[in-house]
Motif scaffolding. Structure first.
Motif, PDB file in Angstrom:
ATOM      1  N   TYR A 162       0.815  -1.214   0.000  1.00 21.06           N
ATOM      2  CA  TYR A 162       0.000   0.000   0.000  1.00 21.06           C
ATOM      3  C   TYR A 162       0.852   1.269   0.000  1.00 21.06           C
ATOM      4  CZ  TYR A 162      -4.748  -1.682  -0.096  1.00 21.06           C
ATOM      5  OH  TYR A 162      -5.942  -2.223  -0.521  1.00 21.06           O
ATOM      6  N   ALA A 222      -0.078   3.705  -3.070  1.00 19.24           N
ATOM      7  CA  ALA A 222      -0.900   4.772  -2.479  1.00 19.24           C
ATOM      8  C   ALA A 222      -1.263   5.893  -3.458  1.00 19.24           C
ATOM      9  CB  ALA A 222      -0.204   5.348  -1.245  1.00 19.24           C
ATOM     10  N   ASP A 254      -8.245   9.160   3.252  1.00 21.00           N
ATOM     11  CA  ASP A 254      -7.919  10.287   2.382  1.00 21.00           C
ATOM     12  C   ASP A 254      -6.431  10.489   2.153  1.00 21.00           C
ATOM     13  OD1 ASP A 254     -10.612  10.789   2.260  1.00 21.00           O
ATOM     14  OD2 ASP A 254     -10.588  12.446   3.680  1.00 21.00           O
ATOM     15  N   ASP A 255      -5.593   9.834   2.942  1.00 21.68           N
ATOM     16  CA  ASP A 255      -4.167  10.137   2.876  1.00 21.68           C
ATOM     17  C   ASP A 255      -3.359   8.901   3.258  1.00 21.68           C
ATOM     18  OD1 ASP A 255      -4.619  10.028   5.649  1.00 21.68           O
ATOM     19  OD2 ASP A 255      -4.780  12.212   5.798  1.00 21.68           O
ATOM     20  N   LYS A 278     -10.739   8.581  -1.584  1.00 22.48           N
ATOM     21  CA  LYS A 278     -10.900   9.885  -0.930  1.00 22.48           C
ATOM     22  C   LYS A 278     -12.371  10.293  -0.805  1.00 22.48           C
ATOM     23  CE  LYS A 278      -9.432  14.731  -1.276  1.00 22.48           C
ATOM     24  NZ  LYS A 278      -9.119  14.816   0.166  1.00 22.48           N
ATOM     25  N   LEU A 320      -5.377   6.024  -3.575  1.00 24.48           N
ATOM     26  CA  LEU A 320      -6.000   7.034  -2.716  1.00 24.48           C
ATOM     27  C   LEU A 320      -7.056   7.894  -3.427  1.00 24.48           C
ATOM     28  CD1 LEU A 320      -3.072   8.187  -0.395  1.00 24.48           C
ATOM     29  CD2 LEU A 320      -5.230   7.115   0.302  1.00 24.48           C
ATOM     30  N   LEU A 351      -4.474   5.364   5.187  1.00 22.76           N
ATOM     31  CA  LEU A 351      -4.371   4.137   4.400  1.00 22.76           C
ATOM     32  C   LEU A 351      -3.528   3.094   5.127  1.00 22.76           C
ATOM     33  CD1 LEU A 351      -4.934   2.662   1.699  1.00 22.76           C
ATOM     34  CD2 LEU A 351      -2.825   3.699   0.827  1.00 22.76           C
TER      35      LEU A 351
END
Length: 297
Positions: free
Chosen positions: A35, A39, A100-101, A47, A43, A105
């Protein structure tokens, strides 16, 4: 237990040596590293969307459970979304995580959330999904090849109507096609649209496709699940792994690749980061294209 700093927040990583996919010797550390590497691509698809997780704390053969409500020990910095409902006169609130970030995550990954399932709509337009989803799910005595043929037929149907769709493998045996739309249509309207197209496929391929809700009556056919277009229902996120030997992931593919005969097992935790570096996010259009479906409603 190691503590890392991610986006100025402390994150404690646990049980990193635990094997998640035994046949492939993929550990929790490998899963978290996956991840980290994907990412930037995953993401944008998560989000602002309420998340449902399937957690496998003891690996893919251990006990698993779905999680909607965030646990009490979730960090204070984790963004959340509260969905309120009333059943039998009682008020119920589900507090969903928003991923969201990077830090959120990796927090979710550290929870052994092997499967991540985002909503079809974002918190700012929660009643209006961003895409219509067609979930082509092979039933008993059918397989990915049957779903592949129907997905290609769906593409021809969409082409005829001047619409664009984006396919991805489910990571298991199915295929999912996303048709991005303007977030102005209710879930009911989106479901009506999806039902129209699914019924056309069902009538065209009666020996192969079905919208039958009775599981027993679906045998030998691919289930065209337009009922995934309901508020709160979710599909596996693009690039999310699956709890299956080989560690396959739900992989966006091109229509040409689907035509050429790709297989779900071709896309795994091991090779997806390199594929993304080579071809980029093939699902990017799902977030960028905005289509209208008024004339079908």
């Amino acid at each position: 237990m190691p503590v890392v700093i991610v986006e100025d927040e402390k994150l404690e990583l646990t049980n990193l040596s635990k094997v998640m996919w035994p046949e492939d010797n993929i550990t929790k550390a490998d899963f978290i590293d996956y991840y980290v590497r994907v990412a930037p691509y995953v993401l944008p698809h998560l989000k602002d969307r309420p998340m449902v997780f399937t957690r496998y704390p003891d690996g893919i053969y251990g006990k698993a459970f779905y999680q909607k409500n965030i646990p009490d020990y979730a960090p204070e910095w984790l963004r959340t979304y509260d969905e309120e409902s009333f059943t039998g006169g009682k008020r119920k609130v589900v507090r969903y995580a928003l991923i969201d970030d990077m830090k959120s995550l990796l927090w979710a990954a550290n929870q052994a959330s092997l499967e991540m399932h985002p909503w079809l709509s974002r918190v700012g337009t929660i009643e209006y999904p961003d895409f219509v989803v067609f979930d082509l799910d092979p039933m008993e005595n059918t397989d990915f090849e049957d779903a592949r043929q129907l997905a290609l037929a769906l593409k021809k149907l969409l082409d005829m109507e001047g619409l664009v769709g984006f396919p991805k493998t489910s990571g298991a045996t199915g295929i999912q096609v996303y048709v991005p739309i303007e977030p102005r249509y209710t879930y009911r309207e989106v479901r009506v649209f999806a039902k129209i197209f699914c019924r056309v496929l069902e009538r065209t391929f009666p020996e192969k496709a079905t919208t039958e809700r009775s599981i027993k009556k679906r045998r030998g056919k691919v289930y065209l699940d337009y009922l995934q277009n309901i508020k709160g229902k979710t599909l596996i996120a693009p690039y999310s792994p699956r709890p299956i030997a080989g560690a396959p992931v739900s992989a966006p593919v091109t229509w040409d690749e689907l035509e050429e005969g790709v297989r779900p097992s071709m896309f795994t935790i091991r090779n997806m980061p390199e594929r993304l570096q080579k071809v980029g996010d093939l699902f990017k259009g799902v977030l960028e294209v905005k289509q209208r479906i008024d004339r079908w409603l």
